[in-house]
Design a protein around this motif. Sequence first.
Motif, PDB file in Angstrom:
ATOM      1  N   GLU A 124       6.992   7.876 -13.285  1.00  0.00           N
ATOM      2  CA  GLU A 124       7.463   6.721 -12.519  1.00  0.00           C
ATOM      3  C   GLU A 124       6.727   6.622 -11.188  1.00  0.00           C
ATOM      4  O   GLU A 124       6.340   5.535 -10.760  1.00  0.00           O
ATOM      5  CB  GLU A 124       8.972   6.813 -12.300  1.00  0.00           C
ATOM      6  N   LEU A 125       6.521   7.743 -10.513  1.00  0.00           N
ATOM      7  CA  LEU A 125       5.771   7.747  -9.263  1.00  0.00           C
ATOM      8  C   LEU A 125       4.352   7.256  -9.498  1.00  0.00           C
ATOM      9  O   LEU A 125       3.817   6.469  -8.715  1.00  0.00           O
ATOM     10  CB  LEU A 125       5.764   9.150  -8.655  1.00  0.00           C
ATOM     11  N   ASN A 126       3.749   7.683 -10.571  1.00  0.00           N
ATOM     12  CA  ASN A 126       2.404   7.245 -10.926  1.00  0.00           C
ATOM     13  C   ASN A 126       2.367   5.729 -11.152  1.00  0.00           C
ATOM     14  O   ASN A 126       1.468   5.033 -10.682  1.00  0.00           O
ATOM     15  CB  ASN A 126       1.939   7.989 -12.179  1.00  0.00           C
ATOM     16  N   ARG A 127       3.371   5.194 -11.856  1.00  0.00           N
ATOM     17  CA  ARG A 127       3.431   3.761 -12.127  1.00  0.00           C
ATOM     18  C   ARG A 127       3.563   2.967 -10.828  1.00  0.00           C
ATOM     19  O   ARG A 127       2.856   1.986 -10.604  1.00  0.00           O
ATOM     20  CB  ARG A 127       4.613   3.445 -13.046  1.00  0.00           C
ATOM     21  N   VAL A 128       4.445   3.431  -9.940  1.00  0.00           N
ATOM     22  CA  VAL A 128       4.640   2.745  -8.663  1.00  0.00           C
ATOM     23  C   VAL A 128       3.368   2.809  -7.829  1.00  0.00           C
ATOM     24  O   VAL A 128       2.962   1.821  -7.220  1.00  0.00           O
ATOM     25  CB  VAL A 128       5.836   3.358  -7.895  1.00  0.00           C
ATOM     26  N   PHE A 129       2.733   3.965  -7.803  1.00  0.00           N
ATOM     27  CA  PHE A 129       1.511   4.136  -7.013  1.00  0.00           C
ATOM     28  C   PHE A 129       0.456   3.112  -7.413  1.00  0.00           C
ATOM     29  O   PHE A 129      -0.165   2.479  -6.567  1.00  0.00           O
ATOM     30  CB  PHE A 129       0.970   5.558  -7.194  1.00  0.00           C
ATOM     31  N   PHE A 130       0.248   2.921  -8.718  1.00  0.00           N
ATOM     32  CA  PHE A 130      -0.789   1.999  -9.155  1.00  0.00           C
ATOM     33  C   PHE A 130      -0.357   0.535  -9.079  1.00  0.00           C
ATOM     34  O   PHE A 130      -1.191  -0.357  -9.068  1.00  0.00           O
ATOM     35  CB  PHE A 130      -1.274   2.362 -10.561  1.00  0.00           C
ATOM     36  N   ALA A 131       0.945   0.293  -8.971  1.00  0.00           N
ATOM     37  CA  ALA A 131       1.432  -1.078  -8.807  1.00  0.00           C
ATOM     38  C   ALA A 131       1.275  -1.545  -7.353  1.00  0.00           C
ATOM     39  O   ALA A 131       1.173  -2.746  -7.098  1.00  0.00           O
ATOM     40  CB  ALA A 131       2.893  -1.180  -9.229  1.00  0.00           C
ATOM     41  N   VAL A 132       1.231  -0.610  -6.425  1.00  0.00           N
ATOM     42  CA  VAL A 132       1.095  -0.943  -5.002  1.00  0.00           C
ATOM     43  C   VAL A 132      -0.368  -1.229  -4.707  1.00  0.00           C
ATOM     44  O   VAL A 132      -1.249  -0.476  -5.103  1.00  0.00           O
ATOM     45  CB  VAL A 132       1.606   0.235  -4.134  1.00  0.00           C
ATOM     46  N   ARG A 133      -0.610  -2.306  -4.011  1.00  0.00           N
ATOM     47  CA  ARG A 133      -1.991  -2.694  -3.734  1.00  0.00           C
ATOM     48  C   ARG A 133      -2.494  -2.225  -2.372  1.00  0.00           C
ATOM     49  O   ARG A 133      -3.682  -1.945  -2.211  1.00  0.00           O
ATOM     50  CB  ARG A 133      -2.129  -4.215  -3.822  1.00  0.00           C
ATOM     51  N   GLU A 134      -1.625  -2.175  -1.380  1.00  0.00           N
ATOM     52  CA  GLU A 134      -2.058  -1.853  -0.024  1.00  0.00           C
ATOM     53  C   GLU A 134      -2.281  -0.344   0.138  1.00  0.00           C
ATOM     54  O   GLU A 134      -1.435   0.457  -0.223  1.00  0.00           O
ATOM     55  CB  GLU A 134      -1.022  -2.319   1.009  1.00  0.00           C
ATOM     56  N   THR A 135      -3.400   0.001   0.716  1.00  0.00           N
ATOM     57  CA  THR A 135      -3.752   1.403   0.919  1.00  0.00           C
ATOM     58  C   THR A 135      -2.733   2.111   1.808  1.00  0.00           C
ATOM     59  O   THR A 135      -2.369   3.265   1.548  1.00  0.00           O
ATOM     60  CB  THR A 135      -5.154   1.517   1.540  1.00  0.00           C
ATOM     61  N   ALA A 136      -2.240   1.430   2.840  1.00  0.00           N
ATOM     62  CA  ALA A 136      -1.267   2.057   3.748  1.00  0.00           C
ATOM     63  C   ALA A 136       0.002   2.428   2.997  1.00  0.00           C
ATOM     64  O   ALA A 136       0.577   3.495   3.237  1.00  0.00           O
ATOM     65  CB  ALA A 136      -0.944   1.110   4.904  1.00  0.00           C
ATOM     66  N   ASN A 137       0.443   1.577   2.099  1.00  0.00           N
ATOM     67  CA  ASN A 137       1.646   1.887   1.325  1.00  0.00           C
ATOM     68  C   ASN A 137       1.388   3.009   0.331  1.00  0.00           C
ATOM     69  O   ASN A 137       2.274   3.822   0.070  1.00  0.00           O
ATOM     70  CB  ASN A 137       2.162   0.637   0.611  1.00  0.00           C
ATOM     71  N   LYS A 138       0.194   3.059  -0.233  1.00  0.00           N
ATOM     72  CA  LYS A 138      -0.143   4.175  -1.124  1.00  0.00           C
ATOM     73  C   LYS A 138      -0.116   5.482  -0.354  1.00  0.00           C
ATOM     74  O   LYS A 138       0.349   6.505  -0.857  1.00  0.00           O
ATOM     75  CB  LYS A 138      -1.514   3.956  -1.760  1.00  0.00           C
ATOM     76  N   GLN A 139      -0.585   5.460   0.890  1.00  0.00           N
ATOM     77  CA  GLN A 139      -0.571   6.668   1.717  1.00  0.00           C
ATOM     78  C   GLN A 139       0.863   7.116   1.974  1.00  0.00           C
ATOM     79  O   GLN A 139       1.163   8.301   1.951  1.00  0.00           O
ATOM     80  CB  GLN A 139      -1.307   6.427   3.038  1.00  0.00           C
ATOM     81  N   LYS A 140       1.777   6.164   2.188  1.00  0.00           N
ATOM     82  CA  LYS A 140       3.185   6.508   2.393  1.00  0.00           C
ATOM     83  C   LYS A 140       3.771   7.158   1.144  1.00  0.00           C
ATOM     84  O   LYS A 140       4.555   8.106   1.237  1.00  0.00           O
ATOM     85  CB  LYS A 140       3.986   5.265   2.763  1.00  0.00           C
ATOM     86  N   ILE A 141       3.397   6.674  -0.024  1.00  0.00           N
ATOM     87  CA  ILE A 141       3.867   7.262  -1.288  1.00  0.00           C
ATOM     88  C   ILE A 141       3.366   8.696  -1.407  1.00  0.00           C
ATOM     89  O   ILE A 141       4.118   9.603  -1.771  1.00  0.00           O
ATOM     90  CB  ILE A 141       3.417   6.412  -2.491  1.00  0.00           C
ATOM     91  N   ILE A 142       2.098   8.904  -1.078  1.00  0.00           N
ATOM     92  CA  ILE A 142       1.509  10.246  -1.152  1.00  0.00           C
ATOM     93  C   ILE A 142       2.225  11.193  -0.187  1.00  0.00           C
ATOM     94  O   ILE A 142       2.574  12.327  -0.547  1.00  0.00           O
ATOM     95  CB  ILE A 142      -0.006  10.194  -0.854  1.00  0.00           C
ATOM     96  N   GLU A 143       2.464  10.741   1.041  1.00  0.00           N
ATOM     97  CA  GLU A 143       3.141  11.577   2.027  1.00  0.00           C
ATOM     98  C   GLU A 143       4.566  11.918   1.583  1.00  0.00           C
ATOM     99  O   GLU A 143       5.020  13.048   1.742  1.00  0.00           O
ATOM    100  CB  GLU A 143       3.153  10.873   3.387  1.00  0.00           C
ATOM    101  N   PHE A 144       5.267  10.941   1.013  1.00  0.00           N
ATOM    102  CA  PHE A 144       6.618  11.187   0.526  1.00  0.00           C
ATOM    103  C   PHE A 144       6.607  12.218  -0.600  1.00  0.00           C
ATOM    104  O   PHE A 144       7.410  13.160  -0.602  1.00  0.00           O
ATOM    105  CB  PHE A 144       7.242   9.873   0.038  1.00  0.00           C
ATOM    106  N   ALA A 145       5.695  12.053  -1.553  1.00  0.00           N
ATOM    107  CA  ALA A 145       5.607  12.985  -2.676  1.00  0.00           C
ATOM    108  C   ALA A 145       5.297  14.396  -2.187  1.00  0.00           C
ATOM    109  O   ALA A 145       5.879  15.371  -2.673  1.00  0.00           O
ATOM    110  CB  ALA A 145       4.551  12.517  -3.671  1.00  0.00           C
ATOM    111  N   ARG A 146       4.411  14.521  -1.219  1.00  0.00           N
ATOM    112  CA  ARG A 146       4.085  15.841  -0.665  1.00  0.00           C
ATOM    113  C   ARG A 146       5.301  16.470   0.005  1.00  0.00           C
ATOM    114  O   ARG A 146       5.547  17.673  -0.137  1.00  0.00           O
ATOM    115  CB  ARG A 146       2.929  15.737   0.329  1.00  0.00           C
TER     116      ARG A 146
END
Length: 58
Positions: free
Chosen positions: A15-37
């Motif tokens: 699910e995290l992978n699906r959300v990550f690729f659905a998000v287009r903005e790089t800043a939001n992808k970075q927030k997802i990465i930080e949350f997962a970490r």
Amino acid sequence: MEDEDIALNSVLGLELNRVFFAVRETANKQKIIEFARAVLEGEREELAESVLPEEPAS
């Protein structure tokens, strides 16, 4: 119980992978990465605390 945890982690990872690729903005992808970490670090700390004895046996 361990099998249930593994299955849940697999589903959450997908699910995290699906959300990550659905998000287009790089800043939001970075927030997802930080949350997962942060979640992974918390899980590792909990696991380490549960494995290590609190006080040595005397």
